[in-house]
Scaffold this active site. Sequence first.
Site, PDB file in Angstrom:
ATOM      1  N   HIS B 330       0.813  -1.215   0.000  1.00 42.60           N
ATOM      2  CA  HIS B 330       0.000   0.000   0.000  1.00 42.60           C
ATOM      3  C   HIS B 330       0.841   1.257   0.000  1.00 42.60           C
ATOM      4  O   HIS B 330       0.513   2.224  -0.679  1.00 42.60           O
ATOM      5  CB  HIS B 330      -0.933   0.013   1.223  1.00 42.60           C
ATOM      6  N   GLY B 331       1.867   1.288   0.784  1.00 40.72           N
ATOM      7  CA  GLY B 331       2.630   2.531   0.824  1.00 40.72           C
ATOM      8  C   GLY B 331       4.019   2.326   1.368  1.00 40.72           C
ATOM      9  O   GLY B 331       4.267   1.403   2.152  1.00 40.72           O
TER      10      GLY B 331
END
Lengths: 281, 473
Positions: B330-331
């Site tokens: 996701h990040g």
Amino acid sequence: MVRKIIITGILLFVIFNAMLYLLPIKKRFVYTDVEKSERFLYAGRKFSVITAGSSLIGNFTFETEKRKNYFNLSLPPSGGCTGVKILALTNNIPDTLYLETNYISRGFNNVLIDGLLDKRSYYAKLIFPALQEQNKFFPLIIDKFKSGNTAQASKRKPKDDLFLQLFASTKEEYSKPVNLVKYNKTLLELKKHLEYLSAKGTFIAFFEVPIEHDLVNSPKLVSQRQALKLAFADKKYNWIQPDTTNRYYTGDGKHLLEESFVRFTKYFKTQCNLLKKQGKK
Amino acid sequence: MLFNSLVFLVLVLITFIVYYIPGLKKYQVGILIVSSFVFYAYYKPILLLLFITSILLNTSSSYIVLKEDSLSKQKKVAAFAIALNLLILAFFKYTPLISHTFYKELELNGSWREFFFTIPLPIGISFYTFEGISLLIDVLRDKNSLKEKHNSFWEHLIKTSFFISFFPHLIAGPILKAHDFYPQIKEKYFSDINWEKVIKHLILGYFLKMVVADNLNEITVNITYPFFLGYSSLNLLLLLFGYSMQIFADFAGYSSIAIGLGFLFGYNLPRNFHFPYISQSFAEFWTRWHISLSTWLKEYLYFPLGGNRKGQWRTYFNLFTVMLLGGFWHGAGWSYALWGFGHGSFLAIERLIKDRVKVNNTLLVQILQTAMVFLVVTFLWLLFKLPNFDQVVQFFKALIDNRSMRFNISSKELNLVMLSSFVVLYHACYLLFKNNKVSPATNYNIQWVSYGVLLFLILVNSGNQNAFIYFQF
């Protein structure tokens, strides 16, 4: 099914627009730059007294408002320059313009102005007021059912840790002088618009909203004031002198708390009357 | 390009008209590829360089695997290409994080430090990299299904470019799998468009995004430091609840628009959300939230790790590892890893409890389970909203310290409740109508009225245009 969905959607849209035309439905308080500038633009009449500025004068009301000829064009993040440009470009010429100087250095929010003055969008919003930000459906409904004046300044200082954090960030913001190259460019464009308004007969007065005492002579404000005075030295520009006798309190270093705001409003009005007595207006 | 921008609508309109011109049937895939490239590169044409490189890498390596007879060679090529995909993703996505964290140990100074700190994140890279990997694995597993249909390199290039770049799913999914999508690539006819599906998906998607998510975004922006310090505990909980609704509306809205656009061009994109907030367990939540990512992780990571076939403890470990990596996907931030760690831990603990304790499935238990899953999921979203971990700690501190402050109900709070209620209603309707049989006529009437109202609200209550939250991933 598809046809029924589309017809229902459009029918409701038409009914809502008709209601906006026929019934006096209007939000009591508008907050965002778009809402405020739309309210001004689509008011369909001339205002004789206008204050332009930032969120620092967001809660400002003038006595003359009762006579419905005053408009507070305070645009929270955009600041006073944007308000002046809107006045000049839309040819809305007030008799008097009070311009807050604290956030003149923010310059012009051209994205907002372009969006506002885009012809297609302007006429679409004029014909279908439901498309205007200030007539957004849910906020309008909520505004109708929620009582109380929500546009007041904060009554008390926030919790200490929050105040210290906010004040620290304001302090940092005010610790550096303005970028003079950029600022002078802004002032040059501002002057162009103010000259236009002045030529059309507008009385223009600058004023500074008091902020937290420690920041009054901060590098940012000092540098900003000097350049501004230099750019608008002409006698046709008037200045409301800052209040040096009172101490003002804020919630974050720059936004006045309610009591201070009331005191400043009184002071401001006295100064306006003084200008009138001096024969300037 | 944003789905909710005028320029996008113009692009879709032009593409749609050209796409269905009878004389241009042969070029339909090409038309969509060109549109997709315009869509992707509209604001930053330079991004096309990396995107095309990724397409070429995956096309050529998958083609070699298709044409190669030796299994060991096929595996080597696929492994090499997968590693290269991951290396590209790691370089662009994780170098700034690693260099920020270890710059002292790595002795990064001056211009090198500046370079590593500021490597830009190409939009959609996580999505198209995963699709490239999916292609390689699918080809390796079942190459016969593609072999006959992809005779020449050119044909394979065209189809792969289309598979990876098809604009509705390009930037934020749903993540497509090669074995689902390739069989759909054929000539499409205007008369085959299912307009009802198109309109319903588009209206729901735009409503969730523009009315719910974009308006909530203007309120939940108060969950930023130091502003949240000034809110009462109850106000903070309400804001967090609003953010939970916002993130669902934002992403589910995007996915719904993508699926609607897919239908418009004759393609069936997989469902990405299935009422996730009614989940009674974390395992169920991940079968309902970002379904295309969770099935991707299941098929291409969890199963190869052994899934649940290698004993209980290995299963817990696998669940935990997959979610931790999912968090990192996701990040590029430690708080995303922590988010994955949180979900992984809850999945593993839940499995552990389920293996040992039998609970009666009464209505009360179901409600309590749903509430607990929702609460945990919502609190974990805080790691998305406040990627600085210190601020998350401050938020929790404020949640405890500000109990005595007055619960403030201003227009902002009322608006948050009003907007969030649509997401609640959306889930509630599903629960309500799932088991109760409604007559087809009633169902039909409810549907057209509901979608008509949603269309009206899109016109009169859309928020300021914001990028989709998942674009950053």
